[in-house]
Structure formats: structure tokens, C-alpha cells
Design a protein around this motif. Structure first.
Motif, mmCIF file in Angstrom:
data_model
loop_
_atom_site.group_PDB
_atom_site.id
_atom_site.type_symbol
_atom_site.label_atom_id
_atom_site.label_comp_id
_atom_site.label_asym_id
_atom_site.label_seq_id
_atom_site.Cartn_x
_atom_site.Cartn_y
_atom_site.Cartn_z
ATOM 1 N N GLY A 17 7.058 -2.567 2.567
ATOM 2 C CA GLY A 17 6.356 -1.390 2.079
ATOM 3 C C GLY A 17 4.874 -1.674 1.951
ATOM 4 O O GLY A 17 4.479 -2.787 1.570
ATOM 5 N N ASP A 18 4.046 -0.692 2.301
ATOM 6 C CA ASP A 18 2.609 -0.876 2.133
ATOM 7 C C ASP A 18 2.253 -0.756 0.641
ATOM 8 O O ASP A 18 3.127 -0.543 -0.198
ATOM 9 C CB ASP A 18 1.833 0.119 2.997
ATOM 10 N N ILE A 22 -3.343 6.804 -3.207
ATOM 11 C CA ILE A 22 -4.528 7.638 -3.026
ATOM 12 C C ILE A 22 -4.507 8.753 -4.062
ATOM 13 O O ILE A 22 -3.511 9.475 -4.181
ATOM 14 C CB ILE A 22 -4.595 8.234 -1.611
ATOM 15 N N PHE A 23 -5.596 8.869 -4.798
ATOM 16 C CA PHE A 23 -5.715 9.897 -5.828
ATOM 17 C C PHE A 23 -6.764 10.917 -5.398
ATOM 18 O O PHE A 23 -7.884 10.541 -5.040
ATOM 19 C CB PHE A 23 -6.129 9.278 -7.165
ATOM 20 N N PHE A 24 -6.387 12.215 -5.417
ATOM 21 C CA PHE A 24 -7.303 13.298 -5.088
ATOM 22 C C PHE A 24 -7.501 14.186 -6.313
ATOM 23 O O PHE A 24 -6.585 14.354 -7.113
ATOM 24 C CB PHE A 24 -6.738 14.188 -3.968
ATOM 25 N N VAL A 61 -9.907 8.415 -4.732
ATOM 26 C CA VAL A 61 -9.876 6.991 -5.060
ATOM 27 C C VAL A 61 -8.723 6.368 -4.290
ATOM 28 O O VAL A 61 -7.599 6.897 -4.296
ATOM 29 C CB VAL A 61 -9.685 6.750 -6.568
ATOM 30 N N VAL A 62 -8.980 5.257 -3.624
ATOM 31 C CA VAL A 62 -7.964 4.539 -2.866
ATOM 32 C C VAL A 62 -7.727 3.181 -3.515
ATOM 33 O O VAL A 62 -8.671 2.427 -3.752
ATOM 34 C CB VAL A 62 -8.396 4.337 -1.396
ATOM 35 N N ARG A 63 -6.463 2.875 -3.782
ATOM 36 C CA ARG A 63 -6.097 1.574 -4.350
ATOM 37 C C ARG A 63 -4.989 0.967 -3.513
ATOM 38 O O ARG A 63 -4.078 1.663 -3.080
ATOM 39 C CB ARG A 63 -5.622 1.729 -5.800
ATOM 40 N N ASP A 64 -5.053 -0.345 -3.332
ATOM 41 C CA ASP A 64 -4.031 -1.055 -2.560
ATOM 42 C C ASP A 64 -3.331 -2.090 -3.441
ATOM 43 O O ASP A 64 -3.292 -3.281 -3.127
ATOM 44 C CB ASP A 64 -4.648 -1.741 -1.338
ATOM 45 N N GLY A 65 -2.753 -1.597 -4.546
ATOM 46 C CA GLY A 65 -2.152 -2.524 -5.494
ATOM 47 C C GLY A 65 -0.755 -2.155 -5.961
ATOM 48 O O GLY A 65 -0.213 -2.826 -6.836
ATOM 49 N N ARG A 66 -0.146 -1.117 -5.375
ATOM 50 C CA ARG A 66 1.177 -0.712 -5.855
ATOM 51 C C ARG A 66 2.270 -1.222 -4.922
ATOM 52 O O ARG A 66 2.307 -0.888 -3.744
ATOM 53 C CB ARG A 66 1.295 0.811 -5.967
ATOM 54 N N GLU A 67 3.160 -2.035 -5.463
ATOM 55 C CA GLU A 67 4.280 -2.549 -4.676
ATOM 56 C C GLU A 67 5.383 -1.493 -4.651
ATOM 57 O O GLU A 67 5.895 -1.098 -5.691
ATOM 58 C CB GLU A 67 4.781 -3.863 -5.256
ATOM 59 N N LYS A 68 5.767 -1.073 -3.462
ATOM 60 C CA LYS A 68 6.739 0.005 -3.293
ATOM 61 C C LYS A 68 8.138 -0.494 -2.965
ATOM 62 O O LYS A 68 9.071 0.300 -2.841
ATOM 63 C CB LYS A 68 6.258 0.957 -2.190
ATOM 64 N N VAL A 69 8.284 -1.796 -2.790
ATOM 65 C CA VAL A 69 9.602 -2.369 -2.517
ATOM 66 C C VAL A 69 9.883 -3.476 -3.528
ATOM 67 O O VAL A 69 8.978 -4.171 -3.978
ATOM 68 C CB VAL A 69 9.703 -2.915 -1.081
ATOM 69 N N ARG A 70 11.153 -3.609 -3.874
ATOM 70 C CA ARG A 70 11.548 -4.632 -4.843
ATOM 71 C C ARG A 70 13.012 -4.995 -4.611
ATOM 72 O O ARG A 70 13.757 -4.262 -3.970
ATOM 73 C CB ARG A 70 11.365 -4.141 -6.278
ATOM 74 N N SER A 166 -3.732 6.511 5.581
ATOM 75 C CA SER A 166 -2.725 6.696 4.533
ATOM 76 C C SER A 166 -1.902 5.443 4.275
ATOM 77 O O SER A 166 -1.140 5.388 3.304
ATOM 78 C CB SER A 166 -1.787 7.857 4.895
ATOM 79 N N VAL A 167 -2.043 4.408 5.118
ATOM 80 C CA VAL A 167 -1.256 3.176 4.997
ATOM 81 C C VAL A 167 -2.201 1.989 4.856
ATOM 82 O O VAL A 167 -3.161 1.856 5.616
ATOM 83 C CB VAL A 167 -0.352 2.991 6.233
ATOM 84 N N SER A 168 -1.913 1.114 3.890
ATOM 85 C CA SER A 168 -2.761 -0.060 3.676
ATOM 86 C C SER A 168 -2.439 -1.151 4.687
ATOM 87 O O SER A 168 -1.328 -1.224 5.226
ATOM 88 C CB SER A 168 -2.559 -0.608 2.261
ATOM 89 N N LYS A 169 -3.417 -2.024 4.913
ATOM 90 C CA LYS A 169 -3.183 -3.176 5.784
ATOM 91 C C LYS A 169 -2.337 -4.236 5.089
ATOM 92 O O LYS A 169 -1.656 -5.020 5.746
ATOM 93 C CB LYS A 169 -4.525 -3.766 6.235
ATOM 94 N N ARG A 170 -2.379 -4.264 3.776
ATOM 95 C CA ARG A 170 -1.533 -5.184 3.006
ATOM 96 C C ARG A 170 -0.144 -4.577 2.846
ATOM 97 O O ARG A 170 -0.009 -3.370 2.634
ATOM 98 C CB ARG A 170 -2.134 -5.444 1.623
ATOM 99 N N PHE A 171 0.882 -5.408 2.949
ATOM 100 C CA PHE A 171 2.238 -4.919 2.699
ATOM 101 C C PHE A 171 3.095 -6.040 2.135
ATOM 102 O O PHE A 171 2.757 -7.226 2.238
ATOM 103 C CB PHE A 171 2.858 -4.326 3.968
ATOM 104 N N VAL A 172 4.191 -5.658 1.523
ATOM 105 C CA VAL A 172 5.149 -6.599 0.941
ATOM 106 C C VAL A 172 6.423 -6.545 1.768
ATOM 107 O O VAL A 172 6.911 -5.459 2.108
ATOM 108 C CB VAL A 172 5.461 -6.229 -0.526
#
Length: 208
Positions: A17-18, A22-24, A61-70, A166-172
Motif C-alpha cells: 500500500g502507498d 491528501i487534504f483539500f 496538503v499532501v502527506r506521505d506518512g499513513r500506512e494503509k496495510v498491516r 494521487s499515489v506516493s513513491k513510498r510504499f509498504v
């Protein structure tokens, strides 16, 4: 919403998951116009997104810190979600060796929407991210094993991140070889069993 990809194999499962949120805010009409462009594939880079938001008068605001898979009790769980008017809507994917289940949540209420077994890829996300991932999977998958599935998923995540803001370059990426008790986790999350679930097995699963 952005992108979660899973592979369900007979002897194991993999999920990626990326990490983008994104907050609008501001005028609702302008926000909807920006989202349409973003999720339709018109905005490729972060700079594209910021420039278009500024032109429309939308705060972003764009943030790339939420892990969507666990991993939870041996089950891989992935989730994509959106918040509108204070209401959180989520699509959740539960995966273990040989089996997957889909559910949708609105606030604290959830319902089962599908299930499947066998050698299957499942993709959750916005329209453009799903389309890119599915094309990449179809082109790269050669009916291999779990290691091949890992390679295909990584490639699909990278291609999606390169093609849409809409998709971050970082992923888990996580994996399991366990045939865990998926029903017990579903019961805790939903308070019900699998009654009335729809069969949705297939090599490529697209959740719109």
C-alpha cells in the motif's frame, strides 16, 4: 483514496500500500473539480497538483506518512478511505493464504461486499491508480509463485506513483505464509459472519 494491491496465493499472500494522504479544503465545487482531474489521471506530479489547486483556489496538503496495510493475527489488512463532510468511508481488504474478503465501512458501520479464493490479485484505490496497476499486473504476471507476485506488485506500485500524483513513491509491502483465522477477525470488525457474501473470485479483481 490511493492504492493497495494484494496477491492471494495457495501457500501465501502479499500486500502493498502507498502512504499518501491528501487534504483539500475551500469551495466544494472547486474541490470536486480538482479531485476529478486528479483521479482521472490529469495531474501526474506533485507540482501539477499544487499548481492546479492554486489556479482553482483550493487549499491542499499532501502527506506521505499513513500506512494503509498491516498484519493482524496472521491476516493482511489493507484499507483505502476518503472523508467527506466529517464522514469517513473506507474499503477494506482482508487477505490470507488462499482467500480474501472485501468490506466497506461508513463511519462505524460495515458490510461485506465480496470474497474469493485461489491465485488472485486484488486492487483497491482511485480509478486512475487501479487502471495503471491492473495494466501492469496483466503485463507482468506469468502465473508464477509468491516471489513473482512480489516483483509484479512492486512494479505496479512504482508505475502508479510515476503516473499520478494521487499515489506516493513510498510504499509498504507485507507478506504472510499463514492460513490464519480470517473469520474471527471479520467477526470482531463487523460483528457478523459471511452470510450473504458475494462470490467474486478471479485472476484480476477491480474494486471501483
Amino acid at each position: 483514496m490511493s492504492l493497495v494491491i494484494a496477491f492471494v496465493g495457495s501457500k501465501g499472500a502479499v500486500m502493498a500500500g502507498d502512504m499518501r494522504e491528501i487534504f483539500f479544503w475551500d469551495d466544494e465545487t472547486a474541490v470536486l473539480a480538482l479531485e476529478k482531474e486528479l483521479y482521472g489521471g490529469d495531474l501526474v506530479t506533485d507540482d501539477d497538483l499544487y499548481r492546479r489547486a492554486e489556479a482553482l483556489g483550493v487549499g491542499v496538503v499532501v502527506r506521505d506518512g499513513r500506512e494503509k496495510v498491516r498484519e493482524q493475527d496472521g491476516v493482511l489488512v489493507g484499507e483505502v478511505r476518503e472523508t467527506m463532510g466529517g464522514t469517513v468511508r473506507a474499503r477494506r481488504l482482508y487477505v490470507t493464504a488462499g482467500r480474501y474478503v472485501l468490506a466497506e465501512f461508513e463511519g462505524s458501520c460495515g458490510r461485506l461486499t465480496g470474497k474469493g479464493t485461489g491465485s488472485t490479485f486484488v486492487v483497491l484505490g482511485n480509478r486512475i491508480a487501479q487502471d495503471i496497476a491492473l495494466v501492469s499486473i496483466r503485463g507482468g504476471w506469468k502465473d508464477g509463485g509468491t516471489e513473482d507476485a512480489v516483483r509484479v506488485i512492486i512494479l505496479a506500485m512504482k508505475k502508479a506513483a510515476a503516473a499520478t500524483a494521487s499515489v506516493s513513491k513510498r510504499f509498504v509491502l507485507i507478506r504472510t505464509e499463514a492460513g490464519a483465522d480470517l473469520d474471527a477477525l471479520l467477526t470482531r470488525d463487523l460483528g457478523e459472519g459471511e452470510v450473504g457474501m458475494k462470490n467474486t473470485s478471479g485472476i484480476f479483481r477491480k474494486n471501483a
